[in-house]
Motif scaffolding. Structure first.
Motif, mmCIF file in Angstrom:
data_model
loop_
_atom_site.group_PDB
_atom_site.id
_atom_site.type_symbol
_atom_site.label_atom_id
_atom_site.label_comp_id
_atom_site.label_asym_id
_atom_site.label_seq_id
_atom_site.Cartn_x
_atom_site.Cartn_y
_atom_site.Cartn_z
ATOM 1 N N ILE A 2 -10.707 -8.636 2.282
ATOM 2 C CA ILE A 2 -8.673 -9.495 2.621
ATOM 3 C C ILE A 2 -9.661 -9.272 4.498
ATOM 4 N N THR A 3 -9.118 -10.832 4.733
ATOM 5 C CA THR A 3 -8.687 -10.844 6.014
ATOM 6 C C THR A 3 -7.930 -10.492 6.978
ATOM 7 N N HIS A 4 -7.805 -10.659 8.406
ATOM 8 C CA HIS A 4 -6.511 -9.634 8.715
ATOM 9 C C HIS A 4 -5.885 -8.169 8.060
ATOM 10 N N PRO A 5 -6.694 -7.044 7.474
ATOM 11 C CA PRO A 5 -6.143 -6.627 7.080
ATOM 12 C C PRO A 5 -5.072 -5.676 7.973
ATOM 13 N N ASP A 6 -5.183 -5.797 9.187
ATOM 14 C CA ASP A 6 -4.277 -4.927 9.962
ATOM 15 C C ASP A 6 -2.657 -5.847 10.376
ATOM 16 N N LYS A 7 -2.793 -7.052 10.142
ATOM 17 C CA LYS A 7 -1.134 -8.049 10.041
ATOM 18 C C LYS A 7 -0.445 -6.734 9.011
ATOM 19 N N VAL A 8 0.343 -6.733 10.185
ATOM 20 C CA VAL A 8 1.880 -6.065 9.606
ATOM 21 C C VAL A 8 2.688 -7.592 9.100
ATOM 22 N N LEU A 9 3.382 -6.969 7.678
ATOM 23 C CA LEU A 9 4.154 -8.072 7.250
ATOM 24 C C LEU A 9 5.720 -7.672 6.547
ATOM 25 N N PHE A 10 5.802 -6.236 6.967
ATOM 26 C CA PHE A 10 6.759 -5.594 6.696
ATOM 27 C C PHE A 10 7.145 -4.852 7.802
ATOM 28 N N PRO A 11 7.747 -5.339 9.356
ATOM 29 C CA PRO A 11 7.685 -4.599 9.960
ATOM 30 C C PRO A 11 8.667 -3.425 10.302
ATOM 31 N N ASP A 12 9.522 -3.866 9.447
ATOM 32 C CA ASP A 12 10.532 -1.891 9.389
ATOM 33 C C ASP A 12 10.235 -0.786 8.876
ATOM 34 N N ASP A 13 8.532 -1.382 7.835
ATOM 35 C CA ASP A 13 8.638 -0.138 7.075
ATOM 36 C C ASP A 13 6.965 0.190 7.876
ATOM 37 N N GLY A 14 6.041 -1.060 9.085
ATOM 38 C CA GLY A 14 4.681 -0.834 8.807
ATOM 39 C C GLY A 14 3.876 -0.485 8.000
ATOM 40 N N ILE A 15 4.188 -1.814 6.967
ATOM 41 C CA ILE A 15 3.217 -2.237 5.347
ATOM 42 C C ILE A 15 2.494 -3.020 5.864
ATOM 43 N N THR A 16 0.894 -2.823 6.148
ATOM 44 C CA THR A 16 0.254 -4.559 6.188
ATOM 45 C C THR A 16 -0.420 -4.846 5.204
ATOM 46 N N LYS A 17 -1.289 -6.605 6.215
ATOM 47 C CA LYS A 17 -1.508 -7.409 4.581
ATOM 48 C C LYS A 17 -2.447 -6.161 3.478
ATOM 49 N N GLY A 18 -3.451 -5.590 4.466
ATOM 50 C CA GLY A 18 -4.441 -4.321 4.343
ATOM 51 C C GLY A 18 -3.481 -3.531 3.006
ATOM 52 N N GLU A 19 -1.950 -3.077 3.506
ATOM 53 C CA GLU A 19 -1.918 -1.986 2.145
ATOM 54 C C GLU A 19 -1.500 -2.584 1.449
ATOM 55 N N LEU A 20 -0.599 -4.187 1.313
ATOM 56 C CA LEU A 20 -0.267 -4.629 0.175
ATOM 57 C C LEU A 20 -0.946 -5.043 -0.541
ATOM 58 N N ALA A 21 -2.747 -5.285 0.276
ATOM 59 C CA ALA A 21 -3.919 -5.809 -1.379
ATOM 60 C C ALA A 21 -4.652 -4.214 -1.544
ATOM 61 N N ALA A 22 -4.251 -3.530 -1.466
ATOM 62 C CA ALA A 22 -4.404 -2.104 -1.407
ATOM 63 C C ALA A 22 -3.958 -1.648 -2.995
ATOM 64 N N TYR A 23 -2.337 -2.065 -2.777
ATOM 65 C CA TYR A 23 -0.866 -1.890 -3.625
ATOM 66 C C TYR A 23 -1.663 -2.440 -5.011
ATOM 67 N N TYR A 24 -2.856 -3.807 -4.731
ATOM 68 C CA TYR A 24 -2.456 -4.807 -5.901
ATOM 69 C C TYR A 24 -3.630 -4.743 -6.422
ATOM 70 N N GLU A 25 -4.603 -4.341 -6.260
ATOM 71 C CA GLU A 25 -5.834 -3.603 -7.132
ATOM 72 C C GLU A 25 -5.617 -2.298 -7.269
ATOM 73 N N ALA A 26 -4.677 -1.991 -7.106
ATOM 74 C CA ALA A 26 -4.403 -0.219 -7.940
ATOM 75 C C ALA A 26 -3.826 -0.679 -8.507
ATOM 76 N N ILE A 27 -2.547 -1.750 -8.433
ATOM 77 C CA ILE A 27 -1.445 -1.963 -9.368
ATOM 78 C C ILE A 27 -2.182 -3.009 -10.924
ATOM 79 N N ALA A 28 -3.400 -3.925 -10.427
ATOM 80 C CA ALA A 28 -3.988 -4.765 -11.618
ATOM 81 C C ALA A 28 -3.759 -4.256 -12.459
ATOM 82 N N PRO A 29 -4.228 -3.018 -13.283
ATOM 83 C CA PRO A 29 -4.685 -2.670 -14.101
ATOM 84 C C PRO A 29 -3.607 -2.727 -15.149
#
Length: 293
Positions: A2-29
């Motif tokens: 994941i490139t630029h994992p610290d990029k903030v995608l949800f500014p009101d919540d502080g959710i970063t691209k890295g956190e989004l990717a971690a969610y999709y990796e965990a939810i994948a199964p």
């Protein structure tokens, strides 16, 4: 990666691209069985959801050799839709700053034969949860009358998505016409609260029974996908008991709460593939129900 994992995608919540990717990796199964083989349209927000994003259907460059695609003819060309087949491809799509995965109702190689029929209940207003809940339950009951078990998920936006699992024997046009007729009958039973008028100006505050998700190349938000809205709500499968009791609303589940939910209840749609139905008998029942009006 994941490139630029610290990029903030949800500014009101502080959710970063890295956190989004971690969610999709965990939810994948639990997500992959519902999305695998379906052409994907990526809803991308390179600068975060507070800036303008865009939808991308075709992947033509900058993709790895291992990424599977499906070539879908269109007027004057071809759309090269990506396919999410495993965790690696799910994360590649996410790395494109894709927040929401929109998918077809059919899978490769049978793109003209849907394996789900989707109804999208879209309220004109979100301050009448009881009316929305009643509409969802009325649709469930109507589908029961037609011999069709139904499955429900939050939209992650304003409404609910109700899904019927199909055996893939009916072509797209047949499924789309069937869904439209079911929607018409549902509206006729409660015209004060429901409508099939797509224009908001013509809805009169009523809930749109949107059956347009069933057309060829039309899409709906995938199960377990995140929506590009504050709080990062998830379009999450739920149970009819949860809807009926009012325990679940359209934005109940979020990126940050889904992990605990899956630990608690697992994938409540895990048996959806085991309850496939043909539209043949249901269409006959629908014709009878319409004649009784």
């Amino acid at each position: 990666m994941i490139t630029h994992p610290d990029k903030v995608l949800f500014p009101d919540d502080g959710i970063t691209k890295g956190e989004l990717a971690a969610y999709y990796e965990a939810i994948a199964p639990v997500m992959l069985p519902h999305i695998r083989g379906r052409p994907v349209t990526m809803e991308r927000y390179p600068a975060g959801i507070d800036k303008k994003g865009f939808w991308q259907k075709s992947v033509t460059k900058g993709f790895p050799d291992w990424l599977e695609r499906v070539d879908v003819p269109k007027k004057d060309g071809v759309v090269h839709h990506p396919l999410v087949t495993d965790t690696q491809s799910l994360l590649w799509v996410t790395n494109q700053n894709t927040i929401t995965h929109h998918v077809w109702v059919s899978r490769v190689p049978k793109l003209y034969y849907p394996d789900v029929c989707v109804f999208d209940l879209d309220p004109s207003r979100d301050d009448e949860p009881d009316v929305l809940r009643a509409a969802a339950l009325a649709l469930r009951d109507l589908l029961d009358e037609l011999g069709l078990p139904s499955w429900v998920k939050t939209s992650g936006s304003k409404g609910f998505h109700i899904v019927v699992s199909l055996d893939g024997s009916a072509r797209t046009g047949e499924v789309a016409r069937f869904a439209g007729a079911v929607g018409k009958l549902l509206v006729a039973r409660d015209p004060d609260h429901l409508t099939q008028e797509f224009s908001k100006a013509d809805r009169g505050g009523r809930i749109l029974v949107d059956t347009g998700r069933n057309g060829y190349s039309a899409t709906f938000a995938a199960a377990y996908t995140v929506r590009a809205k504050p709080g990062a709500p998830v379009s999450a499968p739920c149970t009819w008991d949860e809807v009926e009791s009012g325990a679940v609303g359209p934005r109940t589940f979020t990126l940050r709460t889904m992990g605990e939910r899956i630990k608690k209840v697992g994938d409540v749609w895990q048996n959806i593939q085991k309850r496939k139905r043909s539209l043949a008998d249901a269409s006959a029942r629908l014709a009878a129900a319409r004649s009784r009006r």
